[in-house]
Design an enzyme around this catalytic site. Structure first.
Site, short mmCIF file in Angstrom:
data_model
loop_
_atom_site.label_atom_id
_atom_site.label_comp_id
_atom_site.label_asym_id
_atom_site.label_seq_id
_atom_site.Cartn_x
_atom_site.Cartn_y
_atom_site.Cartn_z
N ASP A 278 0.82 -1.22 0.00
CA ASP A 278 0.00 0.00 0.00
C ASP A 278 0.85 1.27 0.00
O ASP A 278 0.33 2.37 -0.24
CB ASP A 278 -0.93 0.01 1.22
CG ASP A 278 -2.01 -1.05 1.12
OD1 ASP A 278 -2.28 -1.52 0.00
OD2 ASP A 278 -2.58 -1.42 2.17
N LYS B 102 -5.86 -2.70 -7.14
CA LYS B 102 -6.17 -1.98 -5.89
C LYS B 102 -7.31 -1.00 -6.16
O LYS B 102 -8.00 -1.13 -7.16
CB LYS B 102 -4.91 -1.27 -5.38
CG LYS B 102 -3.83 -2.24 -4.92
CD LYS B 102 -4.25 -2.99 -3.68
CE LYS B 102 -3.24 -4.05 -3.28
NZ LYS B 102 -3.75 -4.94 -2.25
C1 S3P Z 1 -5.27 -5.67 3.56
C2 S3P Z 1 -4.50 -6.43 2.71
C3 S3P Z 1 -3.88 -5.90 1.50
C4 S3P Z 1 -3.84 -4.37 1.50
C5 S3P Z 1 -5.15 -3.78 1.93
C6 S3P Z 1 -5.51 -4.24 3.33
C7 S3P Z 1 -5.88 -6.31 4.74
O1 S3P Z 1 -4.63 -6.31 0.38
O2 S3P Z 1 -3.48 -3.90 0.22
O3 S3P Z 1 -5.09 -2.37 1.91
O4 S3P Z 1 -6.38 -5.61 5.63
O5 S3P Z 1 -5.85 -7.56 4.81
P1 S3P Z 1 -4.38 -7.75 -0.33
O6 S3P Z 1 -4.80 -8.80 0.61
O7 S3P Z 1 -5.25 -7.73 -1.56
O8 S3P Z 1 -2.92 -7.79 -0.66
#
Ligand code: S3P
Length: 419
Positions: free
Chosen positions: A306, A333
């Site tokens: 992120d 994203k």
């Molecule tokens: C998150 C996991 C990440 C991250 C998101 C929050 C979470 O996404 O980019 O902002 O809280 O588990 P991904 O699981 O798609 O990598």
């Protein structure tokens, strides 16, 4: 320049989980320092629609848990707004509950792939339908009667991992989830505190079903992903010195600190401690005149996914060629973050090239003001508000409301720190 000390707002990932796990626990739960951002409030709203009593008082939230099988069939469609964490984790819980519910979200959520979650949940026996074979919203889940699973994760994703862990709590036997690279482990840490039977063995997570989860008081540490904007602002604007108090320092999230140190940035961790199983500390960040380029690849991507948009801004101010690769997840994203970062930084005069799985940035370059297309992506809006600190004329953002998704009060804080 940025100067001052401030208390960081609560972590988004941990705030979501605190509501979800409290909702399916038995007893009264209290969450302090909860992040009152739009995404986390979407989670609150979904669980209220399933009969969970949730009271908000300042930065605290009080949740009367319904028990692991006590959620009610929702009174309405569950609207997750912009929140990928809400929809993906909630599907894991819904899969274990014996009723039907439909999930929708905003335009951005409508473009984000859900098969990564619906596929393993279907393998566990859950009935899921939705657009393009349940890859996109609206998605309808008919839960109950799950089998255990032994699942090799095809993508490094904490959201997918968490959905399968949650479904595994309801399964008929022991499940194993196998990761290739470790993603954030807040679910594992917090669910264990709620009494779940979860073991970590290297990159494997072993989950046994439970009869109940038990109520907790949860303190949410500050969000390093939100701190990232202020950190980069301080590193690149001359004369800066900022002390950020109460930053969550879970090792699955601190890739940005490692990268900054590699880039010769001046960042120091002070007073490291553990609160509720999560590492926390204060960060002292100072202007760093002699930043150098770096390479970021799959070995570290899940620990800073992120933060890449704002790391790209940082790289424009580092001497040499920064390469960011193996980051194809950025395309799915809140916006296609490879494109939104590259196109907007180009407009500002950066020397940046788009790759299929990342970007190449040559520094150091002077940045010029420009009108930035945010695609209503909160992290894009904040990244370019940081680029504005060092550009020779003003950056105009086409939307700033989106910042409330993860960082309410952001501009007031930035104004207070700007000297
Ligand atoms: C998150 C996991 C990440 C991250 C998101 C929050 C979470 O996404 O980019 O902002 O809280 O588990 P991904 O699981 O798609 O990598």
């Amino acid at each position: 320049m940025l100067r001052g000390t401030f208390e960081l707002i609560g972590d988004k990932s941990i705030s979501h989980r605190s509501i979800m796990f409290s909702a399916i626990s038995k007893g009264n739960n209290k969450v302090s320092n909860f992040l009152m951002g739009q995404d986390c409030l979407s989670t609150v709203s979904c669980f209220r629609k399933m009969g969970v009593d949730i009271e908000i008082a300042g930065k605290d939230v009080f949740i009367k848990g319904n028990g692991i099988r006590g959620l009610k069939p929702p009174t309405d469609i569950l609207d997750v707004g912009n929140s990928g964490t809400t929809i993906r984790l909630i599907m894991g819980i819904l899969a274990g509950n014996d009723f039907e519910s439909t999930l929708i979200g905003d335009e951005s959520i409508g473009k984000r792939p859900m098969k990564r979650v619906t596929d393993p949940l279907r393998m566990m026996g859950c009935d899921i339908t939705g657009k393009d074979d349940a890859n996109f919203t609206p998605i309808t889940v008919r839960g109950g009667h799950l089998h255990s699973i032994d699942y090799k994760m095809p993508v490094a994703s904490a959201q997918v991992k968490s959905a399968i862990i949650l479904a595994s709590l309801y399964a008929d036997g022991q499940s194993i989830i196998r990761e290739k690279v470790k993603s954030r482990n807040h679910t594992e840490i917090m669910l264990k505190a709620f009494g779940a039977d979860i073991k970590e063995n290297g990159l494997d997570i072993i989950v046994n079903p439970v009869d109940e989860l038990f109520n907790q008081d949860i303190y949410v540490p500050g969000d390093i992903s939100s701190a990232a904007f202020i950190i980069v602002g301080a590193l690149i604007s001359e004369g800066s010195e900022v002390l950020i108090k109460n930053v969550g320092l879970n090792e699955t999230r601190t890739g940005i600190i490692d990268v900054i140190k590699n880039m010769n940035g001046n960042i120091e961790i002070i007073d490291e401690r553990v609160v509720g199983g999560e590492k926390v500390g204060d960060l002292l960040v100072r202007y760093s005149k002699d930043l150098t380029a770096t390479t970021i690849d799959k070995t570290i991507i899940p620990r800073l996914i992120d933060e890449i948009p704002v790391i790209a801004v940082l790289a424009t101010q580092a001497e040499g060629t920064t390469i960011i690769k193996d980051a194809q997840e950025l395309k799915v994203k809140e916006s296609n973050r490879i494109k939104t970062v590259v196109d907007n930084l180009k407009k500002m005069g950066a020397d940046i090239e788009e790759l299929e799985d990342g970007m190449i940035i040559k520094g150091k370059t002077k940045l010029h003001g420009a009108t930035i297309e945010t695609f209503k992506d909160h992290r894009i809006a904040m990244s370019f508000s940081i680029a504005d600190l060092i550009s020779d004329s003003r950056v105009m953002l086409d939307d700033t409301n989106c910042i409330n998704i993860s960082f309410p009060g952001y501009f007031n804080l930035l104004k207070d720190l700007t000297k």
